[in-house]
Design a protein around this motif. Structure first.
Motif, PDB file in Angstrom:
ATOM      1  N   ILE A  90       0.535  -0.955   0.089  1.00 47.95           N
ATOM      2  CA  ILE A  90      -0.074  -0.286   0.391  1.00 47.95           C
ATOM      3  C   ILE A  90       0.891   1.166   0.097  1.00 47.95           C
ATOM      4  CG2 ILE A  90      -0.242   0.696   2.554  1.00 47.95           C
ATOM      5  CD1 ILE A  90      -3.159   0.891   1.670  1.00 47.95           C
ATOM      6  N   ALA A  91       2.060   1.576   1.208  1.00 45.88           N
ATOM      7  CA  ALA A  91       3.155   2.177   0.235  1.00 45.88           C
ATOM      8  C   ALA A  91       3.240   3.044  -0.694  1.00 45.88           C
ATOM      9  CB  ALA A  91       4.215   1.545   1.099  1.00 45.88           C
ATOM     10  N   ASN A 119       2.588   7.363   3.753  1.00 44.23           N
ATOM     11  CA  ASN A 119       2.512   6.329   4.972  1.00 44.23           C
ATOM     12  C   ASN A 119       2.140   7.056   6.084  1.00 44.23           C
ATOM     13  OD1 ASN A 119       4.842   8.061   5.533  1.00 44.23           O
ATOM     14  ND2 ASN A 119       6.385   6.458   5.721  1.00 44.23           N
ATOM     15  N   HIS A 120       2.018   9.023   5.576  1.00 41.21           N
ATOM     16  CA  HIS A 120       1.068   9.506   6.301  1.00 41.21           C
ATOM     17  C   HIS A 120      -0.719   9.059   6.054  1.00 41.21           C
ATOM     18  CE1 HIS A 120       5.194  10.522   8.201  1.00 41.21           C
ATOM     19  NE2 HIS A 120       5.424  11.086   6.978  1.00 41.21           N
ATOM     20  N   HIS A 121      -1.040   8.516   5.515  1.00 39.57           N
ATOM     21  CA  HIS A 121      -2.282   9.057   5.072  1.00 39.57           C
ATOM     22  C   HIS A 121      -3.126   8.228   5.669  1.00 39.57           C
ATOM     23  CE1 HIS A 121      -6.387   7.907   2.661  1.00 39.57           C
ATOM     24  NE2 HIS A 121      -5.328   9.266   2.013  1.00 39.57           N
ATOM     25  N   LEU A 163      -5.485   5.735   5.592  1.00 41.61           N
ATOM     26  CA  LEU A 163      -5.689   4.620   5.181  1.00 41.61           C
ATOM     27  C   LEU A 163      -4.291   3.316   5.814  1.00 41.61           C
ATOM     28  CD1 LEU A 163      -7.818   5.014   1.754  1.00 41.61           C
ATOM     29  CD2 LEU A 163      -8.781   3.681   4.335  1.00 41.61           C
ATOM     30  N   TYR A 164      -3.820   4.450   6.037  1.00 38.19           N
ATOM     31  CA  TYR A 164      -1.988   3.577   5.723  1.00 38.19           C
ATOM     32  C   TYR A 164      -2.366   3.274   6.990  1.00 38.19           C
ATOM     33  CZ  TYR A 164       2.288   2.071   6.356  1.00 38.19           C
ATOM     34  OH  TYR A 164       3.843   1.871   6.304  1.00 38.19           O
ATOM     35  N   LYS A 165      -2.155   4.246   7.449  1.00 41.42           N
ATOM     36  CA  LYS A 165      -2.452   4.280   9.686  1.00 41.42           C
ATOM     37  C   LYS A 165      -3.880   3.230   9.863  1.00 41.42           C
ATOM     38  CE  LYS A 165      -0.409   8.467  10.230  1.00 41.42           C
ATOM     39  NZ  LYS A 165       0.843   7.989  10.954  1.00 41.42           N
ATOM     40  N   LEU A 166      -5.101   3.229   9.111  1.00 40.76           N
ATOM     41  CA  LEU A 166      -5.996   2.631   9.653  1.00 40.76           C
ATOM     42  C   LEU A 166      -5.548   0.364   9.489  1.00 40.76           C
ATOM     43  CD1 LEU A 166      -9.300   1.613  10.599  1.00 40.76           C
ATOM     44  CD2 LEU A 166      -9.638   2.074   8.241  1.00 40.76           C
ATOM     45  N   LEU A 167      -4.345   0.866   8.173  1.00 38.34           N
ATOM     46  CA  LEU A 167      -4.563  -0.987   7.931  1.00 38.34           C
ATOM     47  C   LEU A 167      -3.235  -1.664   8.798  1.00 38.34           C
ATOM     48  CD1 LEU A 167      -4.111  -3.245   5.430  1.00 38.34           C
ATOM     49  CD2 LEU A 167      -2.011  -1.829   5.090  1.00 38.34           C
ATOM     50  N   ILE A 168      -2.453  -0.845   8.894  1.00 44.68           N
ATOM     51  CA  ILE A 168      -1.975  -0.569  10.116  1.00 44.68           C
ATOM     52  C   ILE A 168      -2.512  -1.482  11.344  1.00 44.68           C
ATOM     53  CG2 ILE A 168       0.393  -0.522  11.646  1.00 44.68           C
ATOM     54  CD1 ILE A 168       1.290  -0.574   9.240  1.00 44.68           C
ATOM     55  N   GLY A 169      -3.080  -0.522  11.677  1.00 44.40           N
ATOM     56  CA  GLY A 169      -4.404  -0.593  13.159  1.00 44.40           C
ATOM     57  C   GLY A 169      -4.678  -1.656  13.215  1.00 44.40           C
ATOM     58  N   VAL A 170      -5.343  -2.081  11.723  1.00 37.79           N
ATOM     59  CA  VAL A 170      -6.452  -2.864  11.864  1.00 37.79           C
ATOM     60  C   VAL A 170      -5.406  -4.931  11.955  1.00 37.79           C
ATOM     61  CG1 VAL A 170      -8.285  -4.397  11.337  1.00 37.79           C
ATOM     62  CG2 VAL A 170      -8.590  -1.554  11.349  1.00 37.79           C
ATOM     63  N   GLY A 171      -4.311  -3.923  11.624  1.00 36.37           N
ATOM     64  CA  GLY A 171      -3.500  -5.704  10.921  1.00 36.37           C
ATOM     65  C   GLY A 171      -3.257  -5.929  11.876  1.00 36.37           C
ATOM     66  N   LEU A 172      -3.554  -5.205  12.842  1.00 37.10           N
ATOM     67  CA  LEU A 172      -2.935  -6.045  14.434  1.00 37.10           C
ATOM     68  C   LEU A 172      -3.844  -7.410  14.809  1.00 37.10           C
ATOM     69  CD1 LEU A 172      -1.301  -6.782  17.279  1.00 37.10           C
ATOM     70  CD2 LEU A 172      -2.233  -4.544  17.986  1.00 37.10           C
TER      71      LEU A 172
END
Length: 440
Positions: free
Chosen positions: A267-268, A273-275, A277-286
């Motif tokens: 996605i990068a 990586n400040h978007h 949706l990028y942060k959402l992906l990282i968070g929900v990926g957990l």
């Protein structure tokens, strides 16, 4: 004295949540390491055959789960169809899969949280995850399954968001670039990572004893889960690799070390990586990691519990908690083994050991399937596998090919796995087998 009983509280929606939850972390990490072995085409071909194996295996396995709804799953079917000695081997393979697979996911959870909070070591986070989710499983299966359903739904939604962001940037030429870097041998080397896409789906059978109307609901839960996972696997694979080629989801920019985070790498290439949706992906990926970690702990507790309940392991493992009606002792011993595995730091090897356990489990399960059809033709089977005997035979043949390939490409790990099985079997013969005879 009646044997300890588990409480029936699970319906088809919770079974779907468990089935998808057991597996979904495989969409978030690990599978991309197969690209380094086989490239896009090598991993794709391995994955196609693994999908065929899992589809045919799942529907064959569902027949046995509906007919024999016991917490032991494959162990119970092999014990009944092939006798106690092969039943024991099936049980050990199942326990190795379910006890060691969470270790890899716990390590990934720990590494992720360590990035967010560097002062705390990844090991502390990983051990903390074991303590929290083992405790949740002890407190009650309905609580555990409800939590699993919520995090699984969120993880599925996040995969769909990921696909929605990356697919507009998809180019078929990215799939073709350096598609088979190591030749056809790469297909076989990629097999364990293709299996990682679906590892532990069979855990649905281990909660059949806690399912309301298992003869009907296990089929609904199992079937809907495997279809969901196949769709997610295909979407995730294509949307991740199609953005910038397979190297972009294996190696971070400027690094030659493979990454355990293929989706953020993909996605990068599309958004900053400040978007959000990028942060959402990282968070929900957990949450995807947590869903599988928590779910496999749940299934593994039931497998170990059944082993103890029938006397194939120390009887203390077969006890049900008097208040919560859960296999607390089995859950605790599995946690202890998992933490010891964490301390070794050998995550990649332990993933492969878990895959060996799974493949051996699938082979013995399909052998048991044919044995039960012959031995107990009058057994009530609320669901019968379609296209018999083709489905179970296809699953058996592909599983055998996978096992041979895994032994060839991982000889030392294979030696360790089979060493564990043999030592466990000797323990069974010497200390637990009452008649001390071997009857294969």
């Amino acid at each position: 004295m009646s044997e300890p009983q588990l409480k029936k509280v699970l319906g088809p929606v919770m079974l779907w949540g468990l089935g998808v939850g057991y597996v979904i972390s495989g969409m978030y990490f690990g599978w991309n390491l197969g690209l380094a072995e086989g490239g896009t085409l090598g991993l794709a071909i391995a994955t196609i055959f693994v999908i065929i194996m899992y589809l045919t295996f799942t529907f064959s396995y569902t027949e046995m789960a509906c007919a024999i709804p016991k917490a032991g799953g494959a162990f119970e079917y092999a014990n009944r169809g092939l006798g106690k000695h092969l039943g024991f081997v099936a049980g050990i393979a199942q326990n190795i899969e379910f006890v060691f697979a969470p270790h890899a996911i716990a390590a990934a959870i720990g590494a992720y949280l360590h990035l967010l909070h560097p002062p705390v070591s990844y090991l502390s986070f990983a051990i903390g995850a074991y303590l929290i989710f083992t405790s949740m499983n002890i407190l009650g299966v309905k609580l555990a399954a409800s939590f699993e359903l919520v995090v699984t739904v969120l993880a599925v939604v996040e995969l769909l968001i990921f696909a929605g962001v990356t697919l507009p940037a998809f180019e078929f030429s990215n799939l073709e670039h350096n598609a088979l870097p190591h030749g056809f041998s790469g297909i076989f080397a990629a097999i364990p990572f293709a299996i990682w896409f679906f590892l532990a789906i069979e855990g649905v059978a281990n909660v059949a004893e806690e399912t309301i109307n298992p003869q009907k609901n296990v089929l609904i839960g199992f079937g809907s889960a495997i279809v969901t996972l196949v769709v997610l696997c295909i979407i995730t694979f294509l949307s991740a690799v199609g953005v910038a080629g397979w190297e972009a989801v294996v190696y971070p920019v400027g690094s030659t070390e493979p990454s355990d985070s293929p989706l953020p790498l993909a996605i990068a290439n599309v958004i900053d990586n400040h978007h959000i949706l990028y942060k959402l992906l990282i968070g929900v990926g957990l949450l995807g990691l947590i869903a599988s970690f928590h779910g496999i702990i749940l299934a593994g507790g039931r497998a170990t519990f059944e082993f103890g309940r029938v006397g194939y392991a120390p009887s203390i493992l077969g006890k049900v908690h008097s208040r919560f009606k859960t296999p607390a002792n089995a859950l605790l011993i599995n946690m202890a083994i998992g933490i010891i595995a964490l301390l070794t730091g050998k995550t990649a090897g332990i993933i492969t050991i878990a895959c060996f356990g799974a493949i051996c489990l699938y082979i013995i399960s399909m052998w048991s399937f044919f044995a039960l059809r012959k031995k107990e033709p009058m057994l009530e089977r609320p669901f019968k596998v379609p296209m018999y005997p083709m489905f179970p035979m296809i699953a058996l043949i592909i599983a055998v090919v996978c096992l041979i390939a895994m032994i060839y490409y991982n000889p030392l790990t294979a030696l360790l796995f089979f060493g564990l099985v043999i030592l466990s079997y000797l323990y069974f013969l010497i200390f637990l087998d009452k008649d001390k005879t071997i009857k294969l």
